[in-house]
Write a protein that holds these residues in place. Sequence first.
Motif, mmCIF file in Angstrom:
data_model
loop_
_atom_site.group_PDB
_atom_site.id
_atom_site.type_symbol
_atom_site.label_atom_id
_atom_site.label_comp_id
_atom_site.label_asym_id
_atom_site.label_seq_id
_atom_site.Cartn_x
_atom_site.Cartn_y
_atom_site.Cartn_z
ATOM 1 N N LEU A 50 1.848 2.036 -3.395
ATOM 2 C CA LEU A 50 0.735 2.594 -4.168
ATOM 3 C C LEU A 50 0.532 4.083 -3.903
ATOM 4 O O LEU A 50 -0.119 4.770 -4.690
ATOM 5 N N SER A 51 1.100 4.584 -2.817
ATOM 6 C CA SER A 51 0.897 5.988 -2.477
ATOM 7 C C SER A 51 1.817 6.933 -3.248
ATOM 8 O O SER A 51 1.668 8.151 -3.159
ATOM 9 N N SER A 99 5.940 0.265 -7.941
ATOM 10 C CA SER A 99 6.530 0.760 -6.688
ATOM 11 C C SER A 99 6.127 -0.129 -5.520
ATOM 12 O O SER A 99 6.944 -0.448 -4.655
ATOM 13 N N GLY A 100 4.855 -0.524 -5.498
ATOM 14 C CA GLY A 100 4.363 -1.397 -4.431
ATOM 15 C C GLY A 100 5.112 -2.718 -4.403
ATOM 16 O O GLY A 100 5.498 -3.207 -3.340
ATOM 17 N N LYS A 118 2.471 2.803 -9.884
ATOM 18 C CA LYS A 118 2.162 2.614 -8.471
ATOM 19 C C LYS A 118 2.304 1.141 -8.089
ATOM 20 O O LYS A 118 2.876 0.814 -7.050
ATOM 21 N N ILE A 119 1.792 0.255 -8.941
ATOM 22 C CA ILE A 119 1.898 -1.183 -8.670
ATOM 23 C C ILE A 119 3.364 -1.611 -8.682
ATOM 24 O O ILE A 119 3.804 -2.380 -7.823
ATOM 25 N N ILE A 155 -1.292 3.995 -12.560
ATOM 26 C CA ILE A 155 -1.515 2.789 -11.742
ATOM 27 C C ILE A 155 -0.408 1.761 -11.961
ATOM 28 O O ILE A 155 0.024 1.107 -11.016
ATOM 29 N N LEU A 162 0.832 -1.213 0.000
ATOM 30 C CA LEU A 162 0.000 0.000 0.000
ATOM 31 C C LEU A 162 0.864 1.259 0.000
ATOM 32 O O LEU A 162 0.519 2.262 -0.636
#
Length: 181
Positions: free
Chosen positions: A150-151, A162-163, A159-160, A156, A147
């Motif tokens: 995702l910030s 990076s997550g 973000k994924i 998207i 999470l």
Amino acid sequence: MFEGIIDGLKYALKYERSILRRYLILGSFDGLLLTLGIIMSAIVEHIKVKDTEIAILSGLTAVSISSMWNSLIVEAKEKREEYKELERQMMKSLKGTIYDYGTKATIVLSAFAHGISPFLGLIVLYSYITTRNVAMVLSASSFVLFLLGLSYEGEIKDKIESGILILIAGLFTALLTYLLG
């Protein structure tokens, strides 16, 4: 003056969000990995939960103070330089303007964000205290780390990505501290 402070806070929250978000993410990441590392070592070494809790709280406090102080020093220096450069370009003083108050608010908010964020590691600590289950600790930390990734800003897909990268760092930390124990 009070109005200037409020306007400065509004300015910082509107125009400096990326800085504040970065500090929140960086501090949270530090706190989560510190907590995960101590818990994994404690599990391997069969250290009492109470001793583990004290070690983690002490570690989070130290990381929090370090993060806050570093942020305060770095942002104060960086923002002062930006401020001086803008004054040079405009050929006038900006003292008392919204930019002046916004710069000061950004420095304070950055230090606060970076200082408080390591305590996100408490989520992992309390999953350990309540379950004493390695799988639950790894699940909770993996979920929170993902999470956190995702910030970050971006699409998207970014973000994924990076997550996943942050999650891998957490799992690597867990594995390494487990092997060191």
